[in-house]
Design a protein around this motif. Structure first.
Motif, PDB file in Angstrom:
ATOM      1  N   TYR A 112       4.557   0.748  17.811  1.00  0.00           N
ATOM      2  CA  TYR A 112       5.526  -0.037  17.039  1.00  0.00           C
ATOM      3  C   TYR A 112       5.064  -0.174  15.596  1.00  0.00           C
ATOM      4  O   TYR A 112       5.855  -0.125  14.665  1.00  0.00           O
ATOM      5  CB  TYR A 112       5.683  -1.412  17.689  1.00  0.00           C
ATOM      6  CG  TYR A 112       6.572  -2.382  16.953  1.00  0.00           C
ATOM      7  CD1 TYR A 112       7.955  -2.273  17.009  1.00  0.00           C
ATOM      8  CD2 TYR A 112       6.026  -3.425  16.199  1.00  0.00           C
ATOM      9  CE1 TYR A 112       8.777  -3.168  16.336  1.00  0.00           C
ATOM     10  CE2 TYR A 112       6.840  -4.329  15.529  1.00  0.00           C
ATOM     11  CZ  TYR A 112       8.211  -4.189  15.600  1.00  0.00           C
ATOM     12  OH  TYR A 112       9.010  -5.074  14.930  1.00  0.00           O
ATOM     13  N   ASN A 168       1.424  -9.719  18.560  1.00  0.00           N
ATOM     14  CA  ASN A 168       2.225  -8.492  18.496  1.00  0.00           C
ATOM     15  C   ASN A 168       1.312  -7.260  18.445  1.00  0.00           C
ATOM     16  O   ASN A 168       1.571  -6.237  19.096  1.00  0.00           O
ATOM     17  CB  ASN A 168       3.134  -8.532  17.262  1.00  0.00           C
ATOM     18  CG  ASN A 168       4.337  -7.606  17.392  1.00  0.00           C
ATOM     19  OD1 ASN A 168       4.535  -6.927  18.399  1.00  0.00           O
ATOM     20  ND2 ASN A 168       5.162  -7.582  16.366  1.00  0.00           N
ATOM     21  N   TRP A 192      -0.351  -6.699  21.882  1.00  0.00           N
ATOM     22  CA  TRP A 192       0.618  -6.114  22.819  1.00  0.00           C
ATOM     23  C   TRP A 192       0.840  -4.625  22.508  1.00  0.00           C
ATOM     24  O   TRP A 192       0.930  -3.799  23.422  1.00  0.00           O
ATOM     25  CB  TRP A 192       1.939  -6.868  22.741  1.00  0.00           C
ATOM     26  CG  TRP A 192       2.947  -6.356  23.743  1.00  0.00           C
ATOM     27  CD1 TRP A 192       3.892  -5.409  23.554  1.00  0.00           C
ATOM     28  CD2 TRP A 192       3.051  -6.761  25.103  1.00  0.00           C
ATOM     29  NE1 TRP A 192       4.606  -5.178  24.693  1.00  0.00           N
ATOM     30  CE2 TRP A 192       4.116  -6.004  25.676  1.00  0.00           C
ATOM     31  CE3 TRP A 192       2.379  -7.688  25.895  1.00  0.00           C
ATOM     32  CZ2 TRP A 192       4.498  -6.148  27.003  1.00  0.00           C
ATOM     33  CZ3 TRP A 192       2.766  -7.832  27.224  1.00  0.00           C
ATOM     34  CH2 TRP A 192       3.805  -7.078  27.773  1.00  0.00           C
ATOM     35  N   ASP A 193       0.904  -4.275  21.244  1.00  0.00           N
ATOM     36  CA  ASP A 193       1.236  -2.903  20.839  1.00  0.00           C
ATOM     37  C   ASP A 193       0.089  -1.925  21.047  1.00  0.00           C
ATOM     38  O   ASP A 193       0.297  -0.786  21.492  1.00  0.00           O
ATOM     39  CB  ASP A 193       1.649  -2.904  19.362  1.00  0.00           C
ATOM     40  CG  ASP A 193       2.278  -1.584  18.925  1.00  0.00           C
ATOM     41  OD1 ASP A 193       2.991  -0.969  19.738  1.00  0.00           O
ATOM     42  OD2 ASP A 193       2.068  -1.179  17.776  1.00  0.00           O
ATOM     43  N   ALA A 252       2.778 -11.498  25.299  1.00  0.00           N
ATOM     44  CA  ALA A 252       4.176 -11.353  24.875  1.00  0.00           C
ATOM     45  C   ALA A 252       4.838 -12.720  24.780  1.00  0.00           C
ATOM     46  O   ALA A 252       5.639 -12.965  23.860  1.00  0.00           O
ATOM     47  CB  ALA A 252       4.930 -10.464  25.859  1.00  0.00           C
ATOM     48  N   ARG A 296      12.344  -7.747  17.904  1.00  0.00           N
ATOM     49  CA  ARG A 296      11.136  -7.382  18.654  1.00  0.00           C
ATOM     50  C   ARG A 296      10.882  -8.362  19.796  1.00  0.00           C
ATOM     51  O   ARG A 296      10.563  -7.946  20.919  1.00  0.00           O
ATOM     52  CB  ARG A 296       9.955  -7.368  17.688  1.00  0.00           C
ATOM     53  CG  ARG A 296       8.580  -7.170  18.319  1.00  0.00           C
ATOM     54  CD  ARG A 296       8.406  -5.793  18.876  1.00  0.00           C
ATOM     55  NE  ARG A 296       6.997  -5.526  19.180  1.00  0.00           N
ATOM     56  CZ  ARG A 296       6.557  -4.503  19.858  1.00  0.00           C
ATOM     57  NH1 ARG A 296       7.415  -3.610  20.345  1.00  0.00           N
ATOM     58  NH2 ARG A 296       5.256  -4.314  20.077  1.00  0.00           N
ATOM     59  N   SER A 356      13.161  -7.687  22.692  1.00  0.00           N
ATOM     60  CA  SER A 356      12.783  -6.495  23.465  1.00  0.00           C
ATOM     61  C   SER A 356      11.601  -6.790  24.394  1.00  0.00           C
ATOM     62  O   SER A 356      11.567  -6.321  25.536  1.00  0.00           O
ATOM     63  CB  SER A 356      12.448  -5.333  22.526  1.00  0.00           C
ATOM     64  OG  SER A 356      11.252  -5.575  21.824  1.00  0.00           O
ATOM     65  N   LEU A 357      10.636  -7.612  23.925  1.00  0.00           N
ATOM     66  CA  LEU A 357       9.490  -7.955  24.778  1.00  0.00           C
ATOM     67  C   LEU A 357       9.899  -8.897  25.905  1.00  0.00           C
ATOM     68  O   LEU A 357       9.402  -8.785  27.031  1.00  0.00           O
ATOM     69  CB  LEU A 357       8.369  -8.585  23.949  1.00  0.00           C
ATOM     70  CG  LEU A 357       7.716  -7.719  22.876  1.00  0.00           C
ATOM     71  CD1 LEU A 357       6.390  -8.325  22.426  1.00  0.00           C
ATOM     72  CD2 LEU A 357       7.486  -6.298  23.351  1.00  0.00           C
ATOM     73  N   ILE A 410      11.283  -6.785  28.518  1.00  0.00           N
ATOM     74  CA  ILE A 410      10.245  -5.996  29.199  1.00  0.00           C
ATOM     75  C   ILE A 410       9.535  -6.829  30.261  1.00  0.00           C
ATOM     76  O   ILE A 410       9.298  -6.351  31.377  1.00  0.00           O
ATOM     77  CB  ILE A 410       9.228  -5.443  28.173  1.00  0.00           C
ATOM     78  CG1 ILE A 410       9.874  -4.332  27.334  1.00  0.00           C
ATOM     79  CG2 ILE A 410       7.972  -4.908  28.870  1.00  0.00           C
ATOM     80  CD1 ILE A 410       9.015  -3.863  26.170  1.00  0.00           C
TER      81      ILE A 410
END
Length: 584
Positions: free
Chosen positions: A71, A120, A123-124, A139, A166, A169-170, A173
């Motif tokens: 990301y 972030n 997580w990425d 997240a 963002r 989207s998390l 997920i």
């Protein structure tokens, strides 16, 4: 205070802000502080990296080789003179120790902007760097921090909207239904708080993130609220001078009603938008007006407004005749001394007849890899030019092709750049061929004999080449181009047949037609023989409307008399030289 204590106090003070702050501002504060230190500890380098990384790097089309597949991406990328890519930050700087440090900072930080950035990043990068997936709580921390940033308006709306997308989207997920609902409410409320009709980026994101998102199960009343707000905004925007915001609102509404198959509603919106666009078109130049109306014409056709589309088409034709007179010729002088020029030409044509012909032929073939590098350099040196859209018009003002921004239409920009490069090099090609012909006293017979050393030249068609080359050598460009261009297509077709390719395709009348030149130039077997560079070159030269398109323009009677000149004739002759390179 020792160095360690000074750094700890700096990081504590860094979070002590009441006003809006961006990650870039934080990064610059860290970099400035680092300049005050004699020795820079590793943790401060990790802090700088954390806030220098660029969000949504891959999604925004900025990624180029090498691809991180993350990301986040580097803030800066540039090429050295040797073509090496330099990045800051570099992914090699992100280690398992970096991830551990950021995880620690997730827990230590109090300010939501900092907490959101660290979580972030963890997580990425966790799985890519350490091979282990991050815990779902990371997240959750990011989502909660983003919601707080939006509620307290701690950043510019551009950054907050990006973070809300963002976070959503998390949440999807990890399938956190409570946080999904909280985000839905936050997004709707945030748009209601900041929306300004005159600021296009401040509205419409609720629809894009929630209504258009198939993964979101939006309650009917919330969906209707978003759409009704959008409809009211559309009506207000119709009264303003700028057509663009009204168009954007209309497109969102058209998308919504298209999903619900409400064609009457779509037509109503389009007719209102059409009235607005036509009013504005009357106030601008014919060139700009024709571009606006062409878009409207296609929209009308798409949704069954044929009568209205026909009226627009009539206006477009009228504007086309006026718009061509607005086009201005741009000339760029290139200075080169006579001695340098002669050395350049002599270097190309040295050696015997066949060596010189081969060298000249190979030198003037555009190289795909070199053009891609040229486009990359252009992106670095002139980014605004790379983000523009190009409209190609013919002499009558007819829109021939549209080429999008570099990141969206790499193929179109590649064709355009090769086409432009061919134009720039046309003078050099002409003088080179002239010197070549004079040095070896080339006549029609010598050139034809050279051509027919290649197995793809058919004896039955020899008379065409004799007449065409004779005309070329006597500067009868009108005759030469009409004869030679169809023969080049015949040569490619002959090559295809000889290597076992199917050259026919079914016709609408129940019979068969020959495949077009463009079709054949895209065949893998042809590319394997001619090479990717020559096939791309021939498409730009003969069949692509974004390029010179000589085959179509001349064979279909579109080309004007001024197009039958030495520039186009030289390129067609050069194409024949390329094909003559093919031996058994």
């Amino acid at each position: 205070m020792n160095n360690k204590g000074k750094i700890e106090q700096f990081l504590k003070d860094l979070e002590n802000v009441d006003n809006q702050i961006s990650e870039f501002e934080i990064c610059f504060k860290i970099l400035n502080f680092m300049q005050e230190l004699k020795e820079i500890p590793q943790n401060l380098i990790w802090e700088a990296i954390a806030f220098a990384l660029y969000e949504r790097y891959f999604e925004e089309g900025l990624n180029r080789e090498p691809n991180w597949e993350t990301y986040f991406g580097p803030l800066l990328r540039w090429f050295t003179e040797g073509g090496k890519i330099i990045e800051y930050p570099n992914i090699q700087q992100i280690t398992p120790e970096t991830i551990c440090y950021w995880e620690k900072r997730v827990q230590e930080s109090k300010h939501p902007v900092f907490k959101a950035r660290y979580s972030n990043l963890v997580w990425d990068f966790s799985e890519k760097i350490t091979g282990k997936k991050p815990h779902f709580s990371i997240a959750q921390i990011f989502i909660d921090s983003v919601i707080e940033i939006a509620e307290k308006n701690l950043q510019d709306h551009f950054f907050i909207i990006k973070k809300l997308e963002r976070a959503l989207s998390l949440a999807l997920i990890i399938n956190d239904k409570d946080r999904i609902e909280k985000l839905i409410d936050t997004i709707i409320k945030y748009e209601d708080t900041i929306a300004d009709d005159d600021k296009l980026s401040s509205w419409g994101f609720s629809y894009k993130l929630l209504v258009k998102n198939k993964k979101i199960k939006l309650e009917k009343n919330k969906e209707q609220t978003i759409v009704k707000v959008l409809e009211k905004r559309f009506e207000r925007l119709l009264t303003k001078d700028d057509r663009y915001p009204a168009k954007e609102a209309a497109f969102l509404l058209i998308d919504y009603y298209n999903r619900h198959q409400n064609i009457p509603k779509i037509k109503s919106i389009l007719l209102k938008l059409g009235t607005k666009i036509q009013e504005q078109a009357d106030k601008v130049s014919p060139l700009i007006a024709s571009v606006w109306l062409k878009e409207l014409y296609h929209l009308y056709l798409q949704y069954g407004l044929k009568n209205e589309a026909d009226k627009i088409l009539t206006k477009i034709k009228e504007l086309g005749k006026k718009s061509h007179s607005e086009l201005k010729q741009i000339e760029i002088p290139i200075e080169i001394s006579k001695d340098e020029f002669e050395r350049f030409i002599n270097g190309l044509i040295e050696g015997d007849f066949k060596t010189a012909l081969t060298n000249v032929t190979l030198f003037y073939i555009p190289r795909k890899d070199e053009t891609i590098k040229q486009l990359r350099d252009l992106l670095q040196k002139a980014p605004l030019f790379s983000f523009t859209t190009h409209k190609i018009l013919d002499k009558d003002g007819r829109l021939v092709a549209t080429i999008g921004p570099l990141k969206e239409d790499i193929d179109g920009r590649l064709v355009l750049q090769i086409s432009q490069n061919m134009g720039v090099s046309s003078f050099f090609l002409h003088e080179t061929l002239k010197a070549l012909i004079e040095k070896f006293n080339l006549d029609t017979e010598a050139i034809i004999n050279y051509f027919y050393e290649s197995f793809i030249f058919d004896e039955k068609r020899k008379v065409f080449f004799v007449q065409g080359i004779e005309a070329y050598l006597h500067n009868n460009h009108l005759t030469a181009l009409h004869i030679l261009i169809p023969q080049i297509e015949a040569l490619i077709r002959n090559l295809a047949e000889k290597i076992g390719l199917q050259i026919l395709k079914p016709s609408h009348s129940g019979g068969f037609n020959y495949k077009t030149l463009d079709d054949l130039l895209r065949e893998k077997a042809i590319i394997d023989i001619l090479g990717e560079d020559i096939c791309l070159y021939f498409r730009v030269l003969f069949t692509d409307p974004r390029g010179w398109n000589l085959r179509n323009n001349i064979c279909h009677g579109i080309a004007q008399i001024e197009h039958f000149n030495s520039i186009t004739a030289d390129r067609v002759f050069h194409a024949l030289l390329c094909l003559a390179l093919i031996k058994m």
